[in-house]
Write a protein that holds these residues in place. Structure first.
Motif, PDB file in Angstrom:
ATOM      1  N   ASP A   1       0.843  -1.197   0.000  1.00 19.21           N
ATOM      2  CA  ASP A   1       0.000   0.000   0.000  1.00 19.21           C
ATOM      3  C   ASP A   1       0.878   1.247   0.000  1.00 19.21           C
ATOM      4  O   ASP A   1       1.527   1.568   0.988  1.00 19.21           O
ATOM      5  CB  ASP A   1      -0.903  -0.012   1.246  1.00 19.21           C
ATOM      6  N   ASN A   2       0.929   1.960  -1.147  1.00 21.01           N
ATOM      7  CA  ASN A   2       1.584   3.272  -1.183  1.00 21.01           C
ATOM      8  C   ASN A   2       0.617   4.332  -1.713  1.00 21.01           C
ATOM      9  O   ASN A   2       1.005   5.336  -2.295  1.00 21.01           O
ATOM     10  CB  ASN A   2       2.871   3.241  -2.018  1.00 21.01           C
ATOM     11  N   GLY A   3      -0.643   4.096  -1.482  1.00 21.70           N
ATOM     12  CA  GLY A   3      -1.753   4.891  -2.013  1.00 21.70           C
ATOM     13  C   GLY A   3      -2.727   3.894  -2.610  1.00 21.70           C
ATOM     14  O   GLY A   3      -3.720   3.527  -1.974  1.00 21.70           O
ATOM     15  N   PRO A   4      -2.445   3.384  -3.821  1.00 20.69           N
ATOM     16  CA  PRO A   4      -3.147   2.204  -4.302  1.00 20.69           C
ATOM     17  C   PRO A   4      -2.749   0.972  -3.473  1.00 20.69           C
ATOM     18  O   PRO A   4      -1.590   0.853  -3.056  1.00 20.69           O
ATOM     19  CB  PRO A   4      -2.649   2.071  -5.750  1.00 20.69           C
ATOM     20  N   VAL A   5      -3.684   0.081  -3.232  1.00 15.04           N
ATOM     21  CA  VAL A   5      -3.430  -1.137  -2.457  1.00 15.04           C
ATOM     22  C   VAL A   5      -3.483  -2.330  -3.399  1.00 15.04           C
ATOM     23  O   VAL A   5      -4.447  -2.490  -4.161  1.00 15.04           O
ATOM     24  CB  VAL A   5      -4.468  -1.306  -1.328  1.00 15.04           C
ATOM     25  N   PHE A   6      -2.439  -3.165  -3.350  1.00 18.54           N
ATOM     26  CA  PHE A   6      -2.361  -4.349  -4.189  1.00 18.54           C
ATOM     27  C   PHE A   6      -2.094  -5.589  -3.359  1.00 18.54           C
ATOM     28  O   PHE A   6      -1.265  -5.560  -2.436  1.00 18.54           O
ATOM     29  CB  PHE A   6      -1.226  -4.226  -5.220  1.00 18.54           C
ATOM     30  N   MET A   7      -2.775  -6.684  -3.693  1.00 19.25           N
ATOM     31  CA  MET A   7      -2.338  -8.000  -3.273  1.00 19.25           C
ATOM     32  C   MET A   7      -1.242  -8.391  -4.269  1.00 19.25           C
ATOM     33  O   MET A   7      -1.511  -8.572  -5.457  1.00 19.25           O
ATOM     34  CB  MET A   7      -3.497  -9.000  -3.337  1.00 19.25           C
ATOM     35  N   ALA A   8      -0.006  -8.470  -3.804  1.00 19.84           N
ATOM     36  CA  ALA A   8       1.129  -8.694  -4.694  1.00 19.84           C
ATOM     37  C   ALA A   8       1.623 -10.129  -4.571  1.00 19.84           C
ATOM     38  O   ALA A   8       1.786 -10.647  -3.460  1.00 19.84           O
ATOM     39  CB  ALA A   8       2.250  -7.723  -4.363  1.00 19.84           C
ATOM     40  N   LEU A   9       1.872 -10.732  -5.716  1.00 18.91           N
ATOM     41  CA  LEU A   9       2.363 -12.105  -5.765  1.00 18.91           C
ATOM     42  C   LEU A   9       3.649 -12.154  -6.577  1.00 18.91           C
ATOM     43  O   LEU A   9       3.692 -11.670  -7.713  1.00 18.91           O
ATOM     44  CB  LEU A   9       1.337 -13.032  -6.416  1.00 18.91           C
ATOM     45  N   GLN A  10       4.692 -12.722  -5.995  1.00 21.90           N
ATOM     46  CA  GLN A  10       5.890 -13.026  -6.767  1.00 21.90           C
ATOM     47  C   GLN A  10       5.754 -14.448  -7.286  1.00 21.90           C
ATOM     48  O   GLN A  10       5.641 -15.400  -6.502  1.00 21.90           O
ATOM     49  CB  GLN A  10       7.153 -12.901  -5.910  1.00 21.90           C
ATOM     50  N   LEU A  11       5.759 -14.589  -8.613  1.00 22.75           N
ATOM     51  CA  LEU A  11       5.624 -15.899  -9.235  1.00 22.75           C
ATOM     52  C   LEU A  11       6.992 -16.408  -9.680  1.00 22.75           C
ATOM     53  O   LEU A  11       7.974 -15.679  -9.686  1.00 22.75           O
ATOM     54  CB  LEU A  11       4.655 -15.815 -10.411  1.00 22.75           C
ATOM     55  N   ASP A  12       7.027 -17.675 -10.059  1.00 23.85           N
ATOM     56  CA  ASP A  12       8.315 -18.332 -10.288  1.00 23.85           C
ATOM     57  C   ASP A  12       8.995 -17.939 -11.587  1.00 23.85           C
ATOM     58  O   ASP A  12      10.183 -18.210 -11.767  1.00 23.85           O
ATOM     59  CB  ASP A  12       8.162 -19.855 -10.217  1.00 23.85           C
ATOM     60  N   SER A  13       8.281 -17.297 -12.522  1.00 22.34           N
ATOM     61  CA  SER A  13       8.920 -16.911 -13.781  1.00 22.34           C
ATOM     62  C   SER A  13       8.074 -15.883 -14.507  1.00 22.34           C
ATOM     63  O   SER A  13       6.863 -15.745 -14.242  1.00 22.34           O
ATOM     64  CB  SER A  13       9.109 -18.133 -14.688  1.00 22.34           C
ATOM     65  N   ALA A  14       8.710 -15.189 -15.429  1.00 26.26           N
ATOM     66  CA  ALA A  14       7.974 -14.265 -16.288  1.00 26.26           C
ATOM     67  C   ALA A  14       6.978 -15.013 -17.160  1.00 26.26           C
ATOM     68  O   ALA A  14       5.893 -14.502 -17.457  1.00 26.26           O
ATOM     69  CB  ALA A  14       8.955 -13.479 -17.162  1.00 26.26           C
ATOM     70  N   SER A  15       7.326 -16.225 -17.564  1.00 24.95           N
ATOM     71  CA  SER A  15       6.407 -17.018 -18.393  1.00 24.95           C
ATOM     72  C   SER A  15       5.104 -17.288 -17.664  1.00 24.95           C
ATOM     73  O   SER A  15       4.019 -17.237 -18.257  1.00 24.95           O
ATOM     74  CB  SER A  15       7.073 -18.347 -18.792  1.00 24.95           C
TER      75      SER A  15
END
Length: 297
Positions: A157-171
């Motif tokens: 949260d820096n203004g907009p709030v996101f549920m953020a996910l780091q996934l295993d690859s760009a693919s």
């Protein structure tokens, strides 16, 4: 009653080639406009954000900015900050300092620096939170990702709030086909990021001519934003800022890198991220003026 014409520009952000970034509509003379008029025009432009430049109320600022998505006003957003600053400077805006432009917005004062032809904003502090397991499970189902591909999750949260996910690859990021209606029912903005492996193709060959000189991206980012009444934002400065603060601190990303975003939408956004020696994260990119004229509001 006919309103007087107001200076207007439409800027494509995070690209040096028009049509390949994320556009923002900028009304450069917004004094006297009501909140309703601003919101109505933001819905009419149908862009992810429309901004309104006003005289500052803080003596330290060069100008004040209000930022509207189709679904409501935002305290801060990244690509509107860069695009509005680009438009303000192009219209003859003169900052108090030759080294920094200072933008006043609902989030506070935002420093913007010149980085050659690019502009970069100082990422405001982000709040962090652990996602509720039940909500995370529903979000995972809505974006259609297997839990085996999720490396970590965080609410940013820096203004907009996101549920953020780091996934295993760009693919994995590029292959997502989210259920946008379900995300809207969950009332969750979702940001995803995944690294490119060495030698992995960044973009289809038909788009390779748009990448020259922009730097090879290390990660691919996508932003699903039902709370702003749009399905997928082409390129999202605020999300990239929060992701950088989170993942650089976690040791998952280096202190300087380039993020790609907008690929699945036919864009070629490039977000340049750097954490300086003082720990400040800067998020920047190219901008180009596409439309310049007047609007009647």
């Amino acid at each position: 009653m006919i309103s007087p014409p107001r200076s207007f520009a439409q800027i494509d952000v995070f690209t040096a080639q028009s049509g390949m970034g994320n556009p923002v509509a900028v009304v450069l003379d917004s004094a006297g406009l009501s909140d309703d008029a601003m919101q109505r025009f933001a819905r009419w432009t149908n862009l992810s954000e429309t901004t309104f430049v006003l005289p500052p109320t803080d003596a330290r600022a060069d100008y004040r900015l209000r930022i509207f998505a189709p679904g409501g006003e935002l305290p801060f957003a990244g690509h509107p900050t860069l695009g509005s600053c680009h438009a303000w400077l192009a219209a003859g805006g003169a900052p108090k300092s030759p080294e920094r432009i200072v933008q006043q917005c609902a989030k506070g004062l935002i420093d913007i620096r010149r980085d050659g032809e690019r502009l970069a904003f100082a990422a405001p502090p982000s709040k962090y939170g652990e996602p509720l397991p039940a909500v995370l499970a529903q979000v995972v189902q809505a974006i259609g990702v297997n839990t085996a591909h999720i490396l970590r999750a965080q609410v940013l949260d820096n203004g907009p709030v996101f549920m953020a996910l780091q996934l295993d690859s760009a693919s994995t990021v590029l292959a997502l086909e989210p259920d946008h209606a379900r995300l809207a029912r969950l009332k969750q903005n979702v940001g995803v990021v995944g690294r490119y492996s060495s030698g992995q193709t960044r973009l289809p060959s038909t788009q390779s001519n748009h990448t020259a000189g922009t730097g090879e991206p290390l990660v691919e980012v996508r932003a699903f934003v039902p709370l702003m009444d749009i399905n997928e934002d082409p390129i999202t400065g605020s999300l990239n800022a929060s992701l950088a603060q989170w993942l650089i601190e976690a040791g998952e990303l280096p202190s300087r890198y380039v993020a790609a975003q907008g690929t699945v939408l036919g864009r070629a956004g490039r977000v340049h991220v750097e954490r300086d020696a003082h720990g400040q994260v800067w998020v920047g990119g190219d901008s180009v003026t596409v439309v310049r004229g007047e609007v009647m509001l």
